[in-house]
Enzyme design. Structure first.
Site, PDB file in Angstrom:
ATOM      1  N   SER A   1     100.597  75.062  33.911  1.00 15.94           N
ATOM      2  CA  SER A   1     100.473  73.994  32.911  1.00 15.94           C
ATOM      3  C   SER A   1     101.832  73.293  32.822  1.00 15.94           C
ATOM      4  CB  SER A   1     100.050  74.584  31.565  1.00 15.94           C
ATOM      5  OG  SER A   1     101.101  75.349  31.020  1.00 15.94           O
TER       6      SER A   1
ATOM      7  N   SER B   1     106.315  74.723  20.378  1.00 13.69           N
ATOM      8  CA  SER B   1     104.948  74.852  19.874  1.00 13.69           C
ATOM      9  C   SER B   1     104.104  73.715  20.464  1.00 13.69           C
ATOM     10  CB  SER B   1     104.994  74.742  18.344  1.00 13.69           C
ATOM     11  OG  SER B   1     103.696  74.655  17.836  1.00 13.69           O
TER      12      SER B   1
ATOM     13  N   ILE C   1      99.633  64.851  25.475  1.00 12.30           N
ATOM     14  CA  ILE C   1     100.064  63.872  26.482  1.00 12.30           C
ATOM     15  C   ILE C   1      98.969  62.805  26.574  1.00 12.30           C
ATOM     16  CG2 ILE C   1     100.738  63.517  28.893  1.00 12.30           C
ATOM     17  CD1 ILE C   1     101.322  66.621  28.944  1.00 12.30           C
TER      18      ILE C   1
ATOM     19  N   HIS D   1     119.791  72.466   9.409  1.00 20.89           N
ATOM     20  CA  HIS D   1     120.875  71.506   9.183  1.00 20.89           C
ATOM     21  C   HIS D   1     122.163  72.157   8.689  1.00 20.89           C
ATOM     22  CE1 HIS D   1     122.791  67.731   8.896  1.00 20.89           C
ATOM     23  NE2 HIS D   1     121.699  66.992   8.781  1.00 20.89           N
TER      24      HIS D   1
ATOM     25  N   ASP E   1     123.832  69.465  13.196  1.00 18.36           N
ATOM     26  CA  ASP E   1     123.729  68.171  12.519  1.00 18.36           C
ATOM     27  C   ASP E   1     122.794  67.247  13.306  1.00 18.36           C
ATOM     28  OD1 ASP E   1     125.249  67.013  14.576  1.00 18.36           O
ATOM     29  OD2 ASP E   1     127.122  67.371  13.507  1.00 18.36           O
TER      30      ASP E   1
HETATM   31  N1  CAO Z   1      98.767  67.368  26.288  1.00 15.29           N
HETATM   32  C1  CAO Z   1      97.804  67.221  27.204  1.00 15.29           C
HETATM   33  N2  CAO Z   1      97.292  68.242  27.914  1.00 15.29           N
HETATM   34  C2  CAO Z   1      97.775  69.479  27.663  1.00 15.29           C
HETATM   35  C3  CAO Z   1      98.758  69.706  26.712  1.00 15.29           C
HETATM   36  C4  CAO Z   1      99.281  68.586  26.012  1.00 15.29           C
HETATM   37  N3  CAO Z   1     100.240  68.724  25.117  1.00 15.29           N
HETATM   38  N4  CAO Z   1      99.023  71.018  26.683  1.00 15.29           N
HETATM   39  C5  CAO Z   1      98.232  71.615  27.568  1.00 15.29           C
HETATM   40  N5  CAO Z   1      97.484  70.677  28.174  1.00 15.29           N
HETATM   41  C6  CAO Z   1      96.516  70.930  29.239  1.00 15.29           C
HETATM   42  C7  CAO Z   1      97.118  71.851  30.274  1.00 15.29           C
HETATM   43  O1  CAO Z   1      97.915  71.146  31.191  1.00 15.29           O
HETATM   44  C8  CAO Z   1      95.877  72.439  30.875  1.00 15.29           C
HETATM   45  O2  CAO Z   1      95.276  71.448  31.720  1.00 15.29           O
HETATM   46  P1  CAO Z   1      94.750  71.766  33.194  1.00 15.29           P
HETATM   47  O3  CAO Z   1      93.465  72.460  32.997  1.00 15.29           O
HETATM   48  O4  CAO Z   1      94.661  70.413  33.825  1.00 15.29           O
HETATM   49  O5  CAO Z   1      95.782  72.631  33.857  1.00 15.29           O
HETATM   50  C9  CAO Z   1      94.968  72.624  29.674  1.00 15.29           C
HETATM   51  O6  CAO Z   1      95.426  71.678  28.706  1.00 15.29           O
HETATM   52  C10 CAO Z   1      94.995  74.019  29.080  1.00 15.29           C
HETATM   53  O7  CAO Z   1      96.338  74.436  28.877  1.00 15.29           O
HETATM   54  P2  CAO Z   1      96.667  75.762  28.045  1.00 15.29           P
HETATM   55  O8  CAO Z   1      96.589  75.482  26.584  1.00 15.29           O
HETATM   56  O9  CAO Z   1      95.828  76.878  28.541  1.00 15.29           O
HETATM   57  O10 CAO Z   1      98.152  76.140  28.500  1.00 15.29           O
HETATM   58  P3  CAO Z   1      99.582  75.649  27.994  1.00 15.29           P
HETATM   59  O11 CAO Z   1     100.545  76.427  28.810  1.00 15.29           O
HETATM   60  O12 CAO Z   1      99.724  74.186  28.018  1.00 15.29           O
HETATM   61  O13 CAO Z   1      99.674  76.149  26.484  1.00 15.29           O
HETATM   62  C11 CAO Z   1      99.706  77.723  24.685  1.00 15.29           C
HETATM   63  C12 CAO Z   1      99.655  77.508  26.185  1.00 15.29           C
HETATM   64  C13 CAO Z   1      99.715  79.205  24.434  1.00 15.29           C
HETATM   65  C14 CAO Z   1     100.974  77.108  24.121  1.00 15.29           C
HETATM   66  C15 CAO Z   1      98.474  77.061  24.013  1.00 15.29           C
HETATM   67  O14 CAO Z   1      97.290  77.574  24.560  1.00 15.29           O
HETATM   68  C16 CAO Z   1      98.438  77.233  22.509  1.00 15.29           C
HETATM   69  O15 CAO Z   1      98.119  78.293  21.988  1.00 15.29           O
HETATM   70  N6  CAO Z   1      98.724  76.123  21.783  1.00 15.29           N
HETATM   71  C17 CAO Z   1      98.674  76.111  20.314  1.00 15.29           C
HETATM   72  C18 CAO Z   1     100.048  76.339  19.740  1.00 15.29           C
HETATM   73  C19 CAO Z   1      99.989  76.372  18.228  1.00 15.29           C
HETATM   74  O16 CAO Z   1      99.085  76.909  17.611  1.00 15.29           O
HETATM   75  N7  CAO Z   1     101.013  75.770  17.597  1.00 15.29           N
HETATM   76  C20 CAO Z   1     101.091  75.698  16.182  1.00 15.29           C
HETATM   77  C21 CAO Z   1     102.123  76.645  15.691  1.00 15.29           C
HETATM   78  S1  CAO Z   1     102.511  76.433  14.005  1.00 15.29           S
HETATM   79  O17 CAO Z   1     101.198  76.971  13.260  1.00 15.29           O
END
Ligand code: CAO
Length: 237
Positions: A75, A154, A181, A207, A211
């Site tokens: 990814s 995140s 994206i 902060h 800064d």
């Molecule tokens: N924009 C567009 N596409 C995205 C993307 C983004 N920001 N992030 C991931 N994708 C795509 C990936 O490229 C992948 O596409 P392909 O099938 O073409 O390869 C698909 O979405 C699935 O990706 P993924 O989610 O399995 O893997 P990742 O490495 O991008 O992310 C992880 C892993 C663990 C960060 C994610 O699954 C997750 O849990 N996200 C949520 C985080 C969260 O909860 N944050 C809040 C915290 S505060 O409460």
């Protein structure tokens, strides 16, 4: 004579029979209450920018079949994680290299980290991420993977949305939230409208320690490497 107006048929009023239930806080949720309450004491400085990932999108699509032939899903996260290593000129933010990633798991929000990112190739980071995701999905992330993070990313954009206001995970000093994206119109250097793959990034920094100008310069450097992935190749050890 006018026909008598019939009143609408009376329907029985719904009666709400539900009762309030008090759920005790347990496990990871209890830990979230504790850490996020401590985080409230940190004066958060927020800073956002957008990153044009068009070149990185092309690079990933070139590399993806290669990593898949080696059994690993690629990814964008391994690039976002690795590029942090190149920002060591800002040691106050990037004091060491256990990069945490917020993960939406079967047990709720967990933040495992990839250890010693400076020693790993993008492929090795992808491999490690695949491992952490499998463990996260099956509720098997252990303390070794959850402790010792120094900086968190995140990827909220994998679910949706653009901007966020991420909360620092103490004792770390910064966190970045990555938006979805999106293909959007932008101007190129010649003033022509082009299709660009745009991602918004939202940083939060402590902060008391970092800064605004430092955060901005750090973000600029992080963005420049991702916008020009060839320059990553030049500087990666
Ligand atoms: N924009 C567009 N596409 C995205 C993307 C983004 N920001 N992030 C991931 N994708 C795509 C990936 O490229 C992948 O596409 P392909 O099938 O073409 O390869 C698909 O979405 C699935 O990706 P993924 O989610 O399995 O893997 P990742 O490495 O991008 O992310 C992880 C892993 C663990 C960060 C994610 O699954 C997750 O849990 N996200 C949520 C985080 C969260 O909860 N944050 C809040 C915290 S505060 O409460």
């Amino acid at each position: 004579t006018k026909a008598a107006v019939k009143p609408p048929p009376a329907t029985p009023k719904p009666v709400f029979t539900g009762k309030d239930v008090t759920e005790p806080l347990k496990g990871f949720q209890k830990a979230m209450v504790k850490t996020m309450t401590v985080a409230l004491k940190i004066p958060h400085f927020g800073y956002c920018d957008e990153v044009d990932l068009s070149r990185l999108v092309a690079l990933r699509s070139e590399l993806k079949p290669l990593t898949e032939s080696r059994g690993v899903r690629l990814s964008y996260m391994p690039f976002f994680i690795k590029v942090g290593v190149l920002t060591v000129v800002f040691p106050v933010i990037q004091a060491s290299h256990n990069i945490g990633l917020a993960m939406d798991t079967s047990q709720g929000l967990l933040v495992p980290n990839v250890k010693n990112v400076q020693l790993l190739s993008v492929f090795e980071i992808a491999l490690e991420l695949n491992r952490l995701q499998v463990l996260g999905a099956s509720g098997q992330l252990g303390t070794a993977d959850l402790m010792g993070g120094t900086f968190t990313l995140s990827n909220i954009g994998s679910i949706g949305g653009t901007y966020a206001k991420p909360v620092i995970l103490p004792p770390e000093v910064a966190i970045g939230a990555l938006g979805k994206i999106q293909v959007l119109p932008r101007f190129d250097a010649a003033g022509q409208v082009v299709r660009a793959h745009i991602m918004k990034v939202s940083w939060s920094a402590d902060h008391r320690i970092i800064d605004g100008a430092t955060m901005c310069r750090f973000s600029n450097l992080w963005r420049e490497y991702l916008e020009n992935p060839a320059s990553m190749v030049l500087d990666l050890k």
